[in-house]
Design a protein around this motif. Structure first.
Motif, PDB file in Angstrom:
ATOM      1  N   GLU A  28       0.841  -1.185   0.000  1.00 31.54           N
ATOM      2  CA  GLU A  28       0.000   0.000   0.000  1.00 31.54           C
ATOM      3  C   GLU A  28       0.885   1.246   0.000  1.00 31.54           C
ATOM      4  O   GLU A  28       1.741   1.415   0.865  1.00 31.54           O
ATOM      5  N   THR A  29       0.710   2.111  -0.971  1.00 29.03           N
ATOM      6  CA  THR A  29       1.539   3.306  -1.059  1.00 29.03           C
ATOM      7  C   THR A  29       0.952   4.465  -0.293  1.00 29.03           C
ATOM      8  O   THR A  29       1.667   5.368   0.110  1.00 29.03           O
ATOM      9  N   GLY A  30      -0.370   4.489  -0.124  1.00 30.19           N
ATOM     10  CA  GLY A  30      -1.000   5.617   0.529  1.00 30.19           C
ATOM     11  C   GLY A  30      -1.152   6.824  -0.361  1.00 30.19           C
ATOM     12  O   GLY A  30      -1.601   7.876   0.077  1.00 30.19           O
ATOM     13  N   THR A  31      -0.769   6.727  -1.603  1.00 25.86           N
ATOM     14  CA  THR A  31      -0.870   7.842  -2.538  1.00 25.86           C
ATOM     15  C   THR A  31      -2.303   7.977  -3.036  1.00 25.86           C
ATOM     16  O   THR A  31      -2.846   7.033  -3.594  1.00 25.86           O
ATOM     17  N   PRO A  32      -2.932   9.143  -2.852  1.00 28.73           N
ATOM     18  CA  PRO A  32      -4.299   9.320  -3.347  1.00 28.73           C
ATOM     19  C   PRO A  32      -4.355   9.113  -4.863  1.00 28.73           C
ATOM     20  O   PRO A  32      -3.520   9.624  -5.596  1.00 28.73           O
ATOM     21  N   GLY A  33      -5.338   8.348  -5.311  1.00 30.51           N
ATOM     22  CA  GLY A  33      -5.478   8.110  -6.739  1.00 30.51           C
ATOM     23  C   GLY A  33      -4.476   7.138  -7.308  1.00 30.51           C
ATOM     24  O   GLY A  33      -4.329   7.040  -8.528  1.00 30.51           O
ATOM     25  N   ALA A  34      -3.767   6.392  -6.437  1.00 35.12           N
ATOM     26  CA  ALA A  34      -2.760   5.437  -6.919  1.00 35.12           C
ATOM     27  C   ALA A  34      -3.411   4.379  -7.800  1.00 35.12           C
ATOM     28  O   ALA A  34      -4.539   3.959  -7.567  1.00 35.12           O
ATOM     29  N   ILE A  35      -2.696   3.952  -8.827  1.00 38.50           N
ATOM     30  CA  ILE A  35      -3.162   2.875  -9.681  1.00 38.50           C
ATOM     31  C   ILE A  35      -3.114   1.573  -8.888  1.00 38.50           C
ATOM     32  O   ILE A  35      -2.088   1.231  -8.292  1.00 38.50           O
ATOM     33  N   ARG A  36      -4.212   0.837  -8.904  1.00 38.67           N
ATOM     34  CA  ARG A  36      -4.361  -0.372  -8.089  1.00 38.67           C
ATOM     35  C   ARG A  36      -4.261  -1.605  -8.989  1.00 38.67           C
ATOM     36  O   ARG A  36      -5.044  -1.762  -9.914  1.00 38.67           O
ATOM     37  N   ILE A  37      -3.304  -2.454  -8.672  1.00 37.95           N
ATOM     38  CA  ILE A  37      -2.978  -3.598  -9.524  1.00 37.95           C
ATOM     39  C   ILE A  37      -3.280  -4.905  -8.813  1.00 37.95           C
ATOM     40  O   ILE A  37      -2.937  -5.071  -7.639  1.00 37.95           O
ATOM     41  N   LEU A  38      -3.904  -5.845  -9.534  1.00 33.77           N
ATOM     42  CA  LEU A  38      -3.957  -7.236  -9.106  1.00 33.77           C
ATOM     43  C   LEU A  38      -2.889  -7.968  -9.896  1.00 33.77           C
ATOM     44  O   LEU A  38      -2.945  -8.023 -11.131  1.00 33.77           O
ATOM     45  N   PHE A  39      -1.900  -8.511  -9.211  1.00 30.43           N
ATOM     46  CA  PHE A  39      -0.712  -9.067  -9.845  1.00 30.43           C
ATOM     47  C   PHE A  39      -0.629 -10.559  -9.551  1.00 30.43           C
ATOM     48  O   PHE A  39      -0.612 -10.971  -8.386  1.00 30.43           O
ATOM     49  N   VAL A  40      -0.577 -11.395 -10.598  1.00 30.92           N
ATOM     50  CA  VAL A  40      -0.496 -12.846 -10.438  1.00 30.92           C
ATOM     51  C   VAL A  40       0.833 -13.319 -11.009  1.00 30.92           C
ATOM     52  O   VAL A  40       1.083 -13.209 -12.208  1.00 30.92           O
ATOM     53  N   GLU A  41       1.676 -13.865 -10.129  1.00 30.03           N
ATOM     54  CA  GLU A  41       3.027 -14.297 -10.505  1.00 30.03           C
ATOM     55  C   GLU A  41       3.469 -15.397  -9.545  1.00 30.03           C
ATOM     56  O   GLU A  41       3.413 -15.218  -8.319  1.00 30.03           O
ATOM     57  N   ASP A  42       3.885 -16.551 -10.082  1.00 33.09           N
ATOM     58  CA  ASP A  42       4.230 -17.675  -9.222  1.00 33.09           C
ATOM     59  C   ASP A  42       5.668 -17.649  -8.719  1.00 33.09           C
ATOM     60  O   ASP A  42       5.998 -18.372  -7.775  1.00 33.09           O
ATOM     61  N   ASP A  43       6.523 -16.846  -9.310  1.00 29.27           N
ATOM     62  CA  ASP A  43       7.913 -16.748  -8.864  1.00 29.27           C
ATOM     63  C   ASP A  43       7.959 -15.798  -7.656  1.00 29.27           C
ATOM     64  O   ASP A  43       7.808 -14.586  -7.801  1.00 29.27           O
ATOM     65  N   ASP A  44       8.173 -16.369  -6.453  1.00 27.20           N
ATOM     66  CA  ASP A  44       8.112 -15.575  -5.230  1.00 27.20           C
ATOM     67  C   ASP A  44       9.085 -14.391  -5.253  1.00 27.20           C
ATOM     68  O   ASP A  44       8.727 -13.272  -4.885  1.00 27.20           O
ATOM     69  N   TYR A  45      10.325 -14.660  -5.665  1.00 23.66           N
ATOM     70  CA  TYR A  45      11.343 -13.613  -5.639  1.00 23.66           C
ATOM     71  C   TYR A  45      10.991 -12.480  -6.611  1.00 23.66           C
ATOM     72  O   TYR A  45      11.000 -11.302  -6.249  1.00 23.66           O
ATOM     73  N   TYR A  46      10.651 -12.849  -7.842  1.00 24.16           N
ATOM     74  CA  TYR A  46      10.326 -11.825  -8.838  1.00 24.16           C
ATOM     75  C   TYR A  46       9.102 -11.028  -8.414  1.00 24.16           C
ATOM     76  O   TYR A  46       9.061  -9.805  -8.556  1.00 24.16           O
ATOM     77  N   ARG A  47       8.102 -11.741  -7.862  1.00 25.24           N
ATOM     78  CA  ARG A  47       6.874 -11.060  -7.453  1.00 25.24           C
ATOM     79  C   ARG A  47       7.169 -10.013  -6.381  1.00 25.24           C
ATOM     80  O   ARG A  47       6.698  -8.871  -6.457  1.00 25.24           O
ATOM     81  N   GLU A  48       7.942 -10.385  -5.371  1.00 18.29           N
ATOM     82  CA  GLU A  48       8.206  -9.450  -4.279  1.00 18.29           C
ATOM     83  C   GLU A  48       9.078  -8.288  -4.734  1.00 18.29           C
ATOM     84  O   GLU A  48       8.870  -7.141  -4.311  1.00 18.29           O
ATOM     85  N   VAL A  49      10.030  -8.558  -5.617  1.00 10.51           N
ATOM     86  CA  VAL A  49      10.877  -7.472  -6.129  1.00 10.51           C
ATOM     87  C   VAL A  49      10.050  -6.479  -6.935  1.00 10.51           C
ATOM     88  O   VAL A  49      10.155  -5.255  -6.756  1.00 10.51           O
ATOM     89  N   LEU A  50       9.206  -6.989  -7.839  1.00 10.85           N
ATOM     90  CA  LEU A  50       8.404  -6.090  -8.659  1.00 10.85           C
ATOM     91  C   LEU A  50       7.384  -5.336  -7.818  1.00 10.85           C
ATOM     92  O   LEU A  50       7.112  -4.159  -8.074  1.00 10.85           O
ATOM     93  N   GLU A  51       6.811  -5.985  -6.798  1.00 12.47           N
ATOM     94  CA  GLU A  51       5.893  -5.295  -5.894  1.00 12.47           C
ATOM     95  C   GLU A  51       6.556  -4.050  -5.311  1.00 12.47           C
ATOM     96  O   GLU A  51       5.978  -2.950  -5.314  1.00 12.47           O
ATOM     97  N   ARG A  52       7.750  -4.223  -4.791  1.00 13.98           N
ATOM     98  CA  ARG A  52       8.442  -3.095  -4.153  1.00 13.98           C
ATOM     99  C   ARG A  52       8.773  -2.000  -5.168  1.00 13.98           C
ATOM    100  O   ARG A  52       8.634  -0.803  -4.887  1.00 13.98           O
ATOM    101  N   GLU A  53       9.221  -2.417  -6.357  1.00 14.92           N
ATOM    102  CA  GLU A  53       9.582  -1.422  -7.366  1.00 14.92           C
ATOM    103  C   GLU A  53       8.356  -0.646  -7.838  1.00 14.92           C
ATOM    104  O   GLU A  53       8.418   0.580  -8.021  1.00 14.92           O
TER     105      GLU A  53
END
Length: 273
Positions: A28-53
């Protein structure tokens, strides 16, 4: 209605679970009007890295490790702006998940993010109604720009306003809600398909180029397919889908003509290009 919310840090998998898979969570970024994504990815490492980025770029992300997990929390789609799918998911692939989402009434823009950037996969993704297809190797900056463009386009199309109709014979285009009817029956076009029909019907009797149609389907300058003219195959696939949908309602439908090597025309062409 379940909304996007802050969860426990990534290291505490048991605390952050909204569902049965320990890899799922929300950034959660807390930014008003932030783009909200549902992200489906089975690679745990890639998913968490991209989430943060993506979070660093102002996005809000709710992530899932497989198709079943997303379908199990389908109510989250009400609060989302876009769905980002990996192609090679376990059990149910991303390309097979897309029609399941549509059958459940989820009409959010879908973007594929994949390490299998094959032309055949790209064409199939667009055939199934995806809005974009991004090679993971392109990097997060490209992903950010293209997600923002997809969502901005969808939000603009959803702006409320007075009903505006474009009528040509049996065709009625309801511009404020991006819906097309043929003889009072809804054609069931995706937003991208609607945009193509609107472009063609706004130029009745005049051929519209492959490039103009492709820019309308995605956005100006979008590149896909192989070779300088690779996008033409995607345009042909989109036109085929559109024709099929109209033909299901009216087997005599023949409103879309092709000028080989140039483009397409709605209605009787005036034979000038």
């Amino acid at each position: 209605m379940q909304s996007f919310k802050t969860v426990a840090p990534a290291g505490d998998a048991s605390a952050r679970n909204g569902m049965r898979l320990p890899a799922e969570g929300t950034v959660e970024t807390g930014t008003p009007g932030a783009i909200r994504i549902l992200f489906v990815e089975d690679d745990d490492y890639y998913r968490e890295v991209l989430e943060r980025e993506l979070a660093e770029h102002g996005f809000t992300i709710r992530s899932f490790a497989d198709a079943a997990s997303l379908l199990g929390s389908i109510e989250l789609a009400v609060d989302a702006d876009v769905i980002l799918l990996d192609w090679a998911l376990p059990r149910t692939s991303g390309i097979d998940l897309l029609p399941q989402l549509r059958r459940r009434g989820v009409n959010l823009p879908v973007v594929f993010l994949t390490g299998r950037a094959l032309t055949a996969n790209e064409s199939l993704a667009f055939d199934r109604g995806a809005i974009d297809f991004i090679d993971k190797a392109r990097g997060v900056e490209v992903v950010v720009r293209r997600l923002k463009r997809v969502v901005d386009t969808a939000r603009s199309a959803a702006q409320p306003g007075s009903e505006k109709l474009l009528v040509h014979g049996k065709l009625v285009l309801k511009q404020s809600i991006s819906r097309a009817t043929w003889g009072d029956a809804d054609v069931g076009l995706t937003v991208g398909e609607y945009n193509i029909v609107h472009l063609l019907a706004s130029n009745v009797g005049r051929y519209v180029t492959y490039r103009a149609i492709y820019d309308c389907l995605h956005y100006v300058g979008f590149i896909a397919g192989s070779g300088d003219d690779g996008y033409r195959a995607n345009v042909r696939s989109a036109i085929k889908r559109i024709r099929n949908k109209f033909s299901e309602l009216d087997p005599a439908f023949d409103e879309i003509e092709n000028y080989t090597g140039f483009g397409y025309c709605w209605g009787k062409a005036d034979n000038t290009v």
